[in-house]
Scaffold this motif. Structure first.
Motif, PDB file in Angstrom:
ATOM      1  N   VAL A 114       2.044 -30.762  24.434  1.00 32.77           N
ATOM      2  CA  VAL A 114       3.225 -29.912  24.241  1.00 32.77           C
ATOM      3  C   VAL A 114       2.792 -28.458  24.045  1.00 32.77           C
ATOM      4  CG1 VAL A 114       5.149 -29.372  22.688  1.00 32.77           C
ATOM      5  CG2 VAL A 114       4.691 -31.751  23.320  1.00 32.77           C
ATOM      6  N   LEU A 115       1.809 -28.240  23.179  1.00 34.22           N
ATOM      7  CA  LEU A 115       1.308 -26.888  22.939  1.00 34.22           C
ATOM      8  C   LEU A 115       0.758 -26.273  24.222  1.00 34.22           C
ATOM      9  CD1 LEU A 115       0.576 -24.521  21.090  1.00 34.22           C
ATOM     10  CD2 LEU A 115      -1.551 -25.742  20.526  1.00 34.22           C
ATOM     11  N   GLY A 116      -0.034 -27.039  24.963  1.00 36.73           N
ATOM     12  CA  GLY A 116      -0.606 -26.537  26.211  1.00 36.73           C
ATOM     13  C   GLY A 116       0.452 -26.190  27.236  1.00 36.73           C
ATOM     14  N   CYS A 117       1.472 -27.017  27.353  1.00 41.34           N
ATOM     15  CA  CYS A 117       2.549 -26.726  28.312  1.00 41.34           C
ATOM     16  C   CYS A 117       3.368 -25.517  27.870  1.00 41.34           C
ATOM     17  CB  CYS A 117       3.428 -27.959  28.519  1.00 41.34           C
ATOM     18  SG  CYS A 117       2.609 -29.204  29.532  1.00 41.34           S
ATOM     19  N   PHE A 118       3.576 -25.379  26.568  1.00 45.51           N
ATOM     20  CA  PHE A 118       4.278 -24.197  26.081  1.00 45.51           C
ATOM     21  C   PHE A 118       3.466 -22.937  26.373  1.00 45.51           C
ATOM     22  CE2 PHE A 118       5.055 -21.076  22.679  1.00 45.51           C
ATOM     23  CZ  PHE A 118       6.377 -20.760  22.991  1.00 45.51           C
ATOM     24  N   LEU A 119       2.169 -22.973  26.060  1.00 44.07           N
ATOM     25  CA  LEU A 119       1.316 -21.822  26.358  1.00 44.07           C
ATOM     26  C   LEU A 119       1.212 -21.582  27.864  1.00 44.07           C
ATOM     27  CD1 LEU A 119      -1.514 -22.374  23.723  1.00 44.07           C
ATOM     28  CD2 LEU A 119       0.359 -20.696  23.654  1.00 44.07           C
ATOM     29  N   GLY A 120       1.203 -22.671  28.634  1.00 43.25           N
ATOM     30  CA  GLY A 120       1.210 -22.543  30.096  1.00 43.25           C
ATOM     31  C   GLY A 120       2.475 -21.849  30.571  1.00 43.25           C
ATOM     32  N   TRP A 121       3.604 -22.217  29.978  1.00 41.66           N
ATOM     33  CA  TRP A 121       4.875 -21.587  30.337  1.00 41.66           C
ATOM     34  C   TRP A 121       4.832 -20.092  30.019  1.00 41.66           C
ATOM     35  CZ3 TRP A 121       8.574 -19.508  26.880  1.00 41.66           C
ATOM     36  CH2 TRP A 121       9.769 -19.125  27.479  1.00 41.66           C
ATOM     37  N   LEU A 122       4.298 -19.741  28.823  1.00 43.31           N
ATOM     38  CA  LEU A 122       4.166 -18.324  28.473  1.00 43.31           C
ATOM     39  C   LEU A 122       3.250 -17.595  29.454  1.00 43.31           C
ATOM     40  CD1 LEU A 122       3.817 -18.465  24.574  1.00 43.31           C
ATOM     41  CD2 LEU A 122       5.811 -17.713  25.900  1.00 43.31           C
ATOM     42  N   TRP A 123       2.169 -18.249  29.845  1.00 39.49           N
ATOM     43  CA  TRP A 123       1.214 -17.652  30.780  1.00 39.49           C
ATOM     44  C   TRP A 123       1.885 -17.413  32.134  1.00 39.49           C
ATOM     45  CZ3 TRP A 123      -4.387 -18.675  29.467  1.00 39.49           C
ATOM     46  CH2 TRP A 123      -5.243 -17.902  30.246  1.00 39.49           C
ATOM     47  N   LEU A 124       2.663 -18.391  32.584  1.00 39.90           N
ATOM     48  CA  LEU A 124       3.380 -18.238  33.859  1.00 39.90           C
ATOM     49  C   LEU A 124       4.388 -17.095  33.779  1.00 39.90           C
ATOM     50  CD1 LEU A 124       4.020 -21.953  34.925  1.00 39.90           C
ATOM     51  CD2 LEU A 124       2.090 -20.457  35.515  1.00 39.90           C
TER      52      LEU A 124
END
Length: 136
Positions: A114-124
């Motif tokens: 969940v944390l990685g996908c959230f950070l991935g979303w922010l990165w995108l």
């Protein structure tokens, strides 16, 4: 506006950074080694897949969908670790197979996904801004 090639370059640089960081944490030795090796590396694993998907799928709604799909698929892969047929075991016996498919199921992976996908979303989101920013 910057060209799609510029945005692609940002994505590739991001992939290189995230991959390097993921492997550094995967092979880290020291304080809280297990946590860094297994869970922090999993955060970078999620970000990696978000970035890789964005490299090929940059439609207007992709940024919202990519992290959801990455989370769904990687959760499926996590549950797949409960299954041990000979073919999967053969794949998992290799470094790449173990890196991509994992070998041991852990409920603690899910919050890190969940944390990685959230950070991935922010990165995108940032890459979208970089891809649409005006030249100075």
């Amino acid at each position: 506006m910057r060209s799609p090639a510029t945005q692609t370059a940002y994505i590739i640089i991001s992939l290189l950074v995230v991959t390097t960081m993921g492997f550094l944490f995967k092979f880290y030795t020291g304080f809280a080694q297990e946590w860094f090796n297994n869970y922090i590396a999993a955060v970078f694993y999620e970000i990696f897949w978000c970035l890789l998907a964005f490299l090929f799928w940059r439609s207007s709604n992709a940024i919202a969908r990519i992290p959801i799909w990455v989370f769904t698929i990687t959760c499926g892969i996590e549950f797949l670790q409960l299954w041990h047929p000979p073919l999967l075991e053969k794949i998992r016996s290799t470094f790449i197979g173990r890196t991509l498919l994992g070998s041991t199921f852990s409920l603690w992976d899910f919050p890190h996904y969940v944390l990685g996908c959230f950070l991935g979303w922010l990165w995108l989101q940032q890459l979208k801004v970089k891809g649409h920013a005006k030249k100075s």
